[in-house]
Design a protein around this motif. Sequence first.
Motif, short mmCIF file in Angstrom:
data_model
loop_
_atom_site.label_atom_id
_atom_site.label_comp_id
_atom_site.label_asym_id
_atom_site.label_seq_id
_atom_site.Cartn_x
_atom_site.Cartn_y
_atom_site.Cartn_z
N SER A 143 -2.60 -52.65 38.16
CA SER A 143 -3.62 -53.23 37.30
C SER A 143 -2.99 -53.58 35.97
CB SER A 143 -4.76 -52.23 37.10
OG SER A 143 -5.71 -52.74 36.20
N TRP A 144 -2.92 -54.90 35.69
CA TRP A 144 -2.28 -55.37 34.44
C TRP A 144 -3.35 -55.73 33.42
CZ3 TRP A 144 2.86 -55.12 33.64
CH2 TRP A 144 3.68 -54.98 34.77
N SER A 145 -3.01 -55.48 32.17
CA SER A 145 -3.90 -55.85 31.06
C SER A 145 -3.12 -56.72 30.10
CB SER A 145 -4.39 -54.58 30.34
OG SER A 145 -5.13 -54.92 29.19
N LYS A 163 -3.04 -58.81 26.45
CA LYS A 163 -3.63 -58.92 25.11
C LYS A 163 -2.90 -60.04 24.39
CE LYS A 163 -4.93 -55.26 23.01
NZ LYS A 163 -4.98 -53.96 22.28
N GLU A 206 -0.73 -63.98 33.02
CA GLU A 206 0.15 -62.83 33.23
C GLU A 206 0.95 -62.96 34.52
OE1 GLU A 206 -4.05 -61.11 34.09
OE2 GLU A 206 -3.16 -62.74 32.95
N GLU A 261 0.19 -49.31 21.23
CA GLU A 261 -0.68 -50.48 21.23
C GLU A 261 -1.12 -50.84 19.81
OE1 GLU A 261 -3.83 -49.57 23.87
OE2 GLU A 261 -2.63 -49.80 25.69
N THR A 305 0.46 -55.03 29.89
CA THR A 305 0.74 -53.62 30.12
C THR A 305 0.12 -53.13 31.41
OG1 THR A 305 -1.17 -53.04 28.77
CG2 THR A 305 0.94 -53.10 27.66
N SER A 306 0.78 -52.15 32.00
CA SER A 306 0.24 -51.41 33.13
C SER A 306 0.56 -49.94 32.89
CB SER A 306 0.86 -51.89 34.45
OG SER A 306 2.21 -51.46 34.54
#
Length: 975
Positions: A641-643, A645, A654, A722, A744-745
């Motif tokens: 699961s990637w996020s 920003k 991404e 972060e 990020t993951s």
Amino acid sequence: MSPSSRTFGFFSFLVFSLFSFVSSDDLQLLLKLKSSLVNSNPGVLDSWKLNSGAGPCGFTGVTCDSRGSVTEIDLSHRGLSGKFSFDSVCEIKSLEKLSLGFNSLSGIIPSDLKNCTSLKYLDLGNNLFSGPFPEFSSLNQLQYLYLNNSAFSGVFPWNSLRNATGLVVLSLGDNPFDPASFPEEVVSLTKLSWLYLSNCSITGKIPPGIGDLTELQNLEISDSALTGEIPPEIVKLSKLRQLELYNNNLTGKFPTGFGSLKNLTYLDTSTNRLEGDLSELRSLTNLVSLQLFENEFSGEIPPEFGEFKYLVNLSLYTNKLTGPLPQGLGSLADFDFIDASENHLTGPIPPDMCKRGKMKALLLLQNNLTGSIPESYTTCLTMQRFRVADNSLNGSVPAGIWGLPKLEIIDLAMNNFQGPITTDIKKAKMLGTLDLGFNRFSDELPEDIGGAGSLTKVVLNDNRFSGKIPSSFGKLKGLSSLKMQSNGFSGNIPDSIGSCSMLSDLNMAQNSLSGEIPHSLGSLPTLNALNLSDNKLSGRIPESLSSLRLSLLDLSNNRLTGRVPLSLSSYNGSFNGNPGLCSMTIKSFNRCINSSGAHRDTRIFVMCIVFGSLILLASLVFFLYLKKTEKKERRTLKHESWSIKSFRRMSFTEDDIIDSIKEENLIGRGGCGDVYRVVLGDGKELAVKHIRTSSTDTFTQKNFSSATPILTEKEGRSKEFETEVQTLSSIRHLNVVKLYCSITSDDSSLLVYEYLPNGSLWDMLHSCKKSNLGWETRYDIALGAAKGLEYLHHGYERPVIHRDVKSSNILLDEFFKPRIADFGLAKILQANNGGLDSTHVVAGTYGYIAPEYGYSSKVNEKCDVYSFGVVLMELVTGKKPIEAEFGESKDIVNWVSNNLKSKESVMEIVDKKIGEMYREDAVKILRVAILCTARLPGQRPTMRSVVQMIEDAEPCRLMGIVISKESDVKIKEIS
């Protein structure tokens, strides 16, 4: 219960019921808002609860109208954090004021802010929001808008201002908005009294329409990219009290009629390229503060300045002003300070600037002032800095000056002063720097000098002092620099000098000192330079000196005898002129007859080499093992699961980035992670840093050829990481690499930067890709990189300290324009290193690390200044920070220092690839590098001063280094 009581109770119940009916919706909305502030300061919102007797009107910071409807929410300065729920607030239809300034609130402002249609006052300033500020044209009743210093980014919706015609205050400064020309929408807001647009990427010229804002009292557009002249229409702003345009690229003169702005009290146009005389300012009699430094103003200072009744500070340094200072200057107000250094001023020092007893600083360095120091300053008990170096002042210094109780700096160097230092100096309990070099001071030093217990720097060289050196110097426990060369001191060197445990630079050359060298000097743990040459010292060289790690040792031209300690034999030339010395290793000396000790030392030396080699071999094996492990880890990234920003506009997803993190795209490796080159479908190139998350430490072996870090770091992603990346994402500067986003993951962090095709400055200077950079290009790189660091240090409320400034972290675009890269990451990663405070871990790269890293936990921006000085030395000399030719335990700073004995030796270290016509210009930059690499942090200039000095180091100007016949380089200190 009586009938009257029952009647009253019923009436109260009825009123409460009506009140509850009116405010129940607002109550629920405020409680919902409270729930979003999970990290709020304890106790602040205790009154915000369901069973509050007065309903929401009794909540802290909440104001209601006569009907019980919420009209104001003021939670400013409450220490709140968390993500503020704007959707709840905007449902309060009667809300007219929302004040949240000076908190730590975060999150993105939603587009449904448009529902807050009743708002007249909105203050979100000084918070930690993210993303762009939304369109707000529906807020047509808005009168006050404070968004300053809240980390908003992207494109500001200037079009929304067209409906906000009632605005009285517009404060948008200190946000990293995308660059925009001065918005025409602003000059239509004719009711504005306060306009703050500083440091929010405003470019271009100030439009003539600024003159239509006739209600303006405060106008601030500093720290921007404004060009052109100050428009003549500005003289229409008759109500203006504060005008700040500093740190831009403005040119031209003050417009005709500028003096009609009679209400001006604060005027700051410093750090521009303004020119002409100051005659337009002679009628601004209400000025309290006048800041014009770092421009190109010329002509005389108007004598009317001496009649200003309210002027308390005046900064005119680094201009081309001539003539005398007005003699009445500062006599009519509580004058605070003057800095008119680096001009061409003549005449005497005004006598009455401390007449009201409030003055703190008198800074008049590098002018042509004459006369003596007025006696009146002996009663200036508030004075902290008295600096008049590099003038033509003369006479004796009034006795009371030496003992002013709050004085921190006395700088009288390079004048024609004479007479003694009086015993009053014992009263100067806060005096840190005493610089009297290059004058005609005479007589013996008083023993009372030891009473000035805060002294850290004493410079007495090139005077006419005589007699014995006071033993009371041993009381100065914080003394770090003692320069007494070229005087007439005699007698022994006091053994008490060995008690100055912070001493790093000791120079007593060219005196008439006799006796033996004290053994106690060998116990000084931080001593870096020792020069006792050209005296009458006798006896043996103390073995204790062998324990010192000196960059400079000079004992030449004395009467020393006996064996030169083996560990000191590498200091070639340091013992010449001592015919009584012998050595087993220095060929120019007689061979010692009793050599058993020397043979023993040789055996020990060989054993050390063997032992050291074994350690290096073991380290290499461990390093190769880790590299093998790292290669195995890099084969794939976990597609979990990637996020993402984002911090700028992006044309990629991404997946575009993650799919490109593979071995064939790898372009670099460092202590913070691997770097990949990503080519998007539209041909745009990006650089992606992959930071691995691990529960174990990773070690990067010292490798001078690639200039890699020396740290052991734990690279875990956390909330602190972060938050810090969020801070870095707000940086917008031409000379700082652009950070587009973070992805990020649980296992990885990817930072996506702009791609710089010419690699790093290290590559251009030292690697197989090195290019023959001309001096013009090197100069542009030096100036651009300096401006980038200046922005990091001075562009925010607190400095962003890079902590790993080096040539491999200065990247070059297709036009060789520099970008500072990897800023802040060393600090971020160390903050996660097992809970260690980052200031207790030595960060950086060998050859670039400031000396104080080794013995102090106080790390600040002056460490970056030192590292940048090393980069400047690389640019001038073409050498790496560490070279075999420098000798064991020596770096480029020591090597340069040892080659400053003559003009010829200085020219010799300039890179041969620099053309002959530019070699003296290169030496000017070398001067800046020497100032930056001063051993003591306090002696290094700020990056703001460094930028100015580099800008001044252009062709056809005088060299800043003066080579003296005494084989010592004299460097003028910048105030």
